[in-house]
Design a protein around this motif. Structure first.
Motif, PDB file in Angstrom:
ATOM      1  N   SER A  30       0.837  -1.206   0.000  1.00  0.00           N
ATOM      2  CA  SER A  30       0.000   0.000   0.000  1.00  0.00           C
ATOM      3  C   SER A  30       0.870   1.253   0.000  1.00  0.00           C
ATOM      4  CB  SER A  30      -0.948  -0.004   1.197  1.00  0.00           C
ATOM      5  OG  SER A  30      -0.232   0.014   2.417  1.00  0.00           O
ATOM      6  N   GLY A  31       1.937   1.240   0.803  1.00  0.00           N
ATOM      7  CA  GLY A  31       2.849   2.387   0.817  1.00  0.00           C
ATOM      8  C   GLY A  31       3.558   2.568  -0.511  1.00  0.00           C
ATOM      9  N   PHE A  32       4.050   1.465  -1.074  1.00  0.00           N
ATOM     10  CA  PHE A  32       4.748   1.546  -2.359  1.00  0.00           C
ATOM     11  C   PHE A  32       3.798   2.002  -3.466  1.00  0.00           C
ATOM     12  CE2 PHE A  32       7.831  -2.025  -0.869  1.00  0.00           C
ATOM     13  CZ  PHE A  32       8.485  -1.109  -0.063  1.00  0.00           C
ATOM     14  N   ALA A  33       2.555   1.512  -3.427  1.00  0.00           N
ATOM     15  CA  ALA A  33       1.574   1.908  -4.447  1.00  0.00           C
ATOM     16  C   ALA A  33       1.339   3.413  -4.418  1.00  0.00           C
ATOM     17  CB  ALA A  33       0.256   1.161  -4.227  1.00  0.00           C
ATOM     18  N   ILE A  34       1.285   3.979  -3.212  1.00  0.00           N
ATOM     19  CA  ILE A  34       1.069   5.425  -3.079  1.00  0.00           C
ATOM     20  C   ILE A  34       2.262   6.197  -3.632  1.00  0.00           C
ATOM     21  CG2 ILE A  34       0.836   7.305  -1.405  1.00  0.00           C
ATOM     22  CD1 ILE A  34      -0.789   5.270   0.320  1.00  0.00           C
ATOM     23  N   PHE A  35       3.475   5.749  -3.310  1.00  0.00           N
ATOM     24  CA  PHE A  35       4.667   6.429  -3.822  1.00  0.00           C
ATOM     25  C   PHE A  35       4.740   6.339  -5.346  1.00  0.00           C
ATOM     26  CE2 PHE A  35       7.013   5.714   0.431  1.00  0.00           C
ATOM     27  CZ  PHE A  35       6.589   6.947   0.890  1.00  0.00           C
ATOM     28  N   PHE A  36       4.448   5.168  -5.897  1.00  0.00           N
ATOM     29  CA  PHE A  36       4.461   5.019  -7.352  1.00  0.00           C
ATOM     30  C   PHE A  36       3.388   5.897  -7.993  1.00  0.00           C
ATOM     31  CE2 PHE A  36       6.543   0.692  -6.770  1.00  0.00           C
ATOM     32  CZ  PHE A  36       7.733   1.077  -7.360  1.00  0.00           C
ATOM     33  N   PHE A  37       2.218   5.948  -7.352  1.00  0.00           N
ATOM     34  CA  PHE A  37       1.126   6.753  -7.900  1.00  0.00           C
ATOM     35  C   PHE A  37       1.488   8.237  -7.903  1.00  0.00           C
ATOM     36  CE2 PHE A  37      -2.803   9.219  -7.422  1.00  0.00           C
ATOM     37  CZ  PHE A  37      -3.499   8.790  -8.537  1.00  0.00           C
ATOM     38  N   LYS A  38       2.103   8.713  -6.823  1.00  0.00           N
ATOM     39  CA  LYS A  38       2.494  10.122  -6.742  1.00  0.00           C
ATOM     40  C   LYS A  38       3.506  10.484  -7.823  1.00  0.00           C
ATOM     41  CE  LYS A  38       1.754  11.020  -1.788  1.00  0.00           C
ATOM     42  NZ  LYS A  38       2.426  11.361  -0.505  1.00  0.00           N
ATOM     43  N   SER A  39       4.363   9.538  -8.188  1.00  0.00           N
ATOM     44  CA  SER A  39       5.416   9.808  -9.172  1.00  0.00           C
ATOM     45  C   SER A  39       4.990   9.512 -10.597  1.00  0.00           C
ATOM     46  CB  SER A  39       6.663   8.972  -8.846  1.00  0.00           C
ATOM     47  OG  SER A  39       7.269   9.413  -7.659  1.00  0.00           O
ATOM     48  N   SER A  40       3.775   9.050 -10.774  1.00  0.00           N
ATOM     49  CA  SER A  40       3.391   8.573 -12.102  1.00  0.00           C
ATOM     50  C   SER A  40       2.631   9.625 -12.883  1.00  0.00           C
ATOM     51  CB  SER A  40       2.521   7.317 -11.980  1.00  0.00           C
ATOM     52  OG  SER A  40       1.259   7.645 -11.434  1.00  0.00           O
ATOM     53  N   SER A  41       2.817   9.569 -14.176  1.00  0.00           N
ATOM     54  CA  SER A  41       1.916  10.221 -15.113  1.00  0.00           C
ATOM     55  C   SER A  41       1.042   9.097 -15.651  1.00  0.00           C
ATOM     56  CB  SER A  41       2.704  10.885 -16.240  1.00  0.00           C
ATOM     57  OG  SER A  41       1.836  11.363 -17.236  1.00  0.00           O
ATOM     58  N   LEU A  42      -0.240   9.115 -15.325  1.00  0.00           N
ATOM     59  CA  LEU A  42      -1.096   7.965 -15.621  1.00  0.00           C
ATOM     60  C   LEU A  42      -1.102   7.608 -17.099  1.00  0.00           C
ATOM     61  CD1 LEU A  42      -4.149   8.528 -13.258  1.00  0.00           C
ATOM     62  CD2 LEU A  42      -2.220   6.965 -12.977  1.00  0.00           C
ATOM     63  N   SER A  43      -0.876   8.597 -17.945  1.00  0.00           N
ATOM     64  CA  SER A  43      -0.865   8.320 -19.379  1.00  0.00           C
ATOM     65  C   SER A  43       0.297   7.422 -19.778  1.00  0.00           C
ATOM     66  CB  SER A  43      -0.795   9.628 -20.163  1.00  0.00           C
ATOM     67  OG  SER A  43       0.275  10.415 -19.697  1.00  0.00           O
ATOM     68  N   SER A  44       1.414   7.489 -19.033  1.00  0.00           N
ATOM     69  CA  SER A  44       2.570   6.656 -19.379  1.00  0.00           C
ATOM     70  C   SER A  44       2.792   5.517 -18.388  1.00  0.00           C
ATOM     71  CB  SER A  44       3.841   7.521 -19.452  1.00  0.00           C
ATOM     72  OG  SER A  44       4.082   8.153 -18.215  1.00  0.00           O
ATOM     73  N   SER A  45       2.476   5.748 -17.107  1.00  0.00           N
ATOM     74  CA  SER A  45       2.752   4.741 -16.076  1.00  0.00           C
ATOM     75  C   SER A  45       1.497   4.063 -15.548  1.00  0.00           C
ATOM     76  CB  SER A  45       3.499   5.398 -14.901  1.00  0.00           C
ATOM     77  OG  SER A  45       4.681   6.013 -15.334  1.00  0.00           O
ATOM     78  N   GLY A  46       0.369   4.320 -16.189  1.00  0.00           N
ATOM     79  CA  GLY A  46      -0.895   3.768 -15.707  1.00  0.00           C
ATOM     80  C   GLY A  46      -0.894   2.255 -15.624  1.00  0.00           C
ATOM     81  N   ILE A  47      -0.251   1.600 -16.608  1.00  0.00           N
ATOM     82  CA  ILE A  47      -0.222   0.132 -16.626  1.00  0.00           C
ATOM     83  C   ILE A  47       0.493  -0.396 -15.390  1.00  0.00           C
ATOM     84  CG2 ILE A  47       0.679  -1.891 -17.850  1.00  0.00           C
ATOM     85  CD1 ILE A  47       0.347  -0.321 -20.454  1.00  0.00           C
ATOM     86  N   PHE A  48       1.627   0.216 -15.057  1.00  0.00           N
ATOM     87  CA  PHE A  48       2.390  -0.247 -13.893  1.00  0.00           C
ATOM     88  C   PHE A  48       1.599  -0.027 -12.606  1.00  0.00           C
ATOM     89  CE2 PHE A  48       5.523   0.120 -10.495  1.00  0.00           C
ATOM     90  CZ  PHE A  48       6.292  -1.014 -10.716  1.00  0.00           C
ATOM     91  N   ILE A  49       0.924   1.116 -12.500  1.00  0.00           N
ATOM     92  CA  ILE A  49       0.121   1.398 -11.308  1.00  0.00           C
ATOM     93  C   ILE A  49      -0.989   0.363 -11.167  1.00  0.00           C
ATOM     94  CG2 ILE A  49      -1.400   3.079 -10.203  1.00  0.00           C
ATOM     95  CD1 ILE A  49       1.567   3.839 -10.230  1.00  0.00           C
ATOM     96  N   VAL A  50      -1.625   0.012 -12.278  1.00  0.00           N
ATOM     97  CA  VAL A  50      -2.680  -1.015 -12.248  1.00  0.00           C
ATOM     98  C   VAL A  50      -2.108  -2.350 -11.779  1.00  0.00           C
ATOM     99  CG1 VAL A  50      -4.231  -2.390 -13.689  1.00  0.00           C
ATOM    100  CG2 VAL A  50      -4.145   0.085 -13.970  1.00  0.00           C
ATOM    101  N   ILE A  51      -0.912  -2.698 -12.260  1.00  0.00           N
ATOM    102  CA  ILE A  51      -0.276  -3.958 -11.849  1.00  0.00           C
ATOM    103  C   ILE A  51      -0.019  -3.964 -10.344  1.00  0.00           C
ATOM    104  CG2 ILE A  51       1.850  -5.325 -12.017  1.00  0.00           C
ATOM    105  CD1 ILE A  51       1.981  -4.487 -14.984  1.00  0.00           C
ATOM    106  N   VAL A  52       0.515  -2.856  -9.824  1.00  0.00           N
ATOM    107  CA  VAL A  52       0.791  -2.777  -8.383  1.00  0.00           C
ATOM    108  C   VAL A  52      -0.502  -2.888  -7.581  1.00  0.00           C
ATOM    109  CG1 VAL A  52       1.708  -1.319  -6.530  1.00  0.00           C
ATOM    110  CG2 VAL A  52       2.887  -1.415  -8.722  1.00  0.00           C
ATOM    111  N   LEU A  53      -1.544  -2.198  -8.032  1.00  0.00           N
ATOM    112  CA  LEU A  53      -2.823  -2.253  -7.320  1.00  0.00           C
ATOM    113  C   LEU A  53      -3.437  -3.650  -7.379  1.00  0.00           C
ATOM    114  CD1 LEU A  53      -4.409   1.174  -8.355  1.00  0.00           C
ATOM    115  CD2 LEU A  53      -3.466   0.546  -6.123  1.00  0.00           C
ATOM    116  N   LEU A  54      -3.278  -4.330  -8.510  1.00  0.00           N
ATOM    117  CA  LEU A  54      -3.788  -5.703  -8.617  1.00  0.00           C
ATOM    118  C   LEU A  54      -3.043  -6.640  -7.668  1.00  0.00           C
ATOM    119  CD1 LEU A  54      -4.328  -6.095 -12.483  1.00  0.00           C
ATOM    120  CD2 LEU A  54      -6.090  -5.953 -10.705  1.00  0.00           C
TER     121      LEU A  54
END
Length: 349
Positions: free
Chosen positions: A89-113
């Motif tokens: 949960s902590g890592f997901a938040i850090f990745f989300f804060k650093s992400s541009s969903l248009s480019s990193s959205g796939i990775f964020i979805v993987i972490v959340l899954l």
């Protein structure tokens, strides 16, 4: 005693509901309290959690002779997934804060899954191989997030150093302990490294620990001693805090982009504001360098402007030195005749 019994009855009757409640509550608690990536409390907490997670995995299948340890072993699987959930949960938040969903959205979805799967009883009941993969992912995420914070740099060399350390840590530890999953660990760590390297070169891996806290398009920016005045045309959208994303260009206008970028204390980095225009594909028009110094909780303030432009759809992307997107703003430019305008001034301290 009645309360305890009722709690047990409720747990037996609605086990999945309780899992969902605790998961959502824990995640929201992390969102509210986690803070910035460079806070020592986060680093210490995640270090302790990761150490306990590895320890929990190492002794997951161990049989205990003493009765009190046997009682403890009944909860080992729950403890393992609790620790994994806290880290994810902590890592997901850090990745989300650093992400541009248009480019990193796939990775964020993987972490959340992965995070959601960790809370599933079916996933938790799976064998050692799944748990080993979970541990390796947590180790990799930990190194990716915190090594740049500790060293004070990001870039390709730091990334590959991070991946190397993450890949060898668990296999070496398991080998020294003569753990039966040593060979599996080598395969999983290698596969995880390949996955993350692909993510790095395809720009789906967020550029942690950097993050864009704010970005917008303006008609004019005036830098004062301790603040910036951002000028945008007064309109209905300005009332809600939006910038000039529909840029009405009068003769002589320049297009300004303002960004507030967070970087950890001690981290120095060269960023770029990359201007791109849509012409059947996105074509790079300009790439303007910015040097930032970390340590400001609210983010380092920077801006760039462009005098030469044409009508059409544009975007300005904040890019790291290793060419990963941190954030972007999309906007359109259209030429209009010269006329008097009213300005909305947004002061950024």
């Amino acid at each position: 005693m009645k309360f305890i019994q009722k709690s047990k009855d409720f747990h037996q009757k609605y086990p999945n509901l309780l899992i969902a409640i605790f998961f959502i509550s824990g995640f929201l608690f992390d969102v509210a309290t986690l803070g910035q990536v460079d806070e020592f409390g986060n680093f210490l907490g995640h270090t302790i959690y990761l150490s306990l997670l590895i320890l929990s995995y190492v002794y997951l299948e161990k049989e205990y002779k003493k009765s009190w340890l046997q009682k403890f072993s009944e909860y080992q699987r729950d403890i393992f997934h609790f620790l994994a959930g806290g880290l994810l949960s902590g890592f997901a938040i850090f990745f989300f804060k650093s992400s541009s969903l248009s480019s990193s959205g796939i990775f964020i979805v993987i972490v959340l899954l992965i995070l959601l799967a960790n809370e599933s009883p079916l996933f938790q009941a799976r064998g050692s191989l799944i748990k080993l993969t979970l541990v390796q992912f947590c180790i990799s995420a930990y190194f990716i997030i915190y090594i740049p914070v500790l060293i004070g740099f990001i870039g390709s060399f730091i990334f590959f150093l991070t991946i190397t350390l993450a890949a060898i840590t668990l296999p070496i530890l398991l080998q020294r302990l003569k753990h039966p999953a040593t060979n599996e660990s080598k395969i999983i760590s290698a596969a995880m490294s390949v996955f993350l390297i692909i993510g790095y070169f395809t720009n789906i891996l967020p550029p942690v620990p950097l993050s864009v806290k704010e970005i917008g398009v303006y008609h004019k920016i005036v830098k004062l001693e301790n603040s910036y005045n951002l000028y945008s045309e007064s309109s209905f959208t300005n009332f809600f805090g939006f910038s000039d994303t529909s840029f009405k260009a009068q003769p002589g206008d320049s297009v300004y982009v303002f960004a507030r970028v967070f970087a950890p204390k001690g981290l120095s980095e060269k960023l770029y504001i990359q201007w791109e225009k849509w012409d059947k594909i996105w074509k790079i028009s300009d790439r303007i360098p910015l040097s930032i110094q970390g340590g400001n909780t609210w983010g380092y303030r920077a801006y760039a402007y462009k005098k030469n432009y044409t009508n059409g759809f544009w975007r300005a992307k904040v890019m790291s030195s290793d060419n990963r997107e941190i954030g972007r703003v999309d906007f359109s430019i259209s030429s209009v005749p010269e006329k008097k305008r009213e300005w909305t001034i947004d002061v950024k301290d």
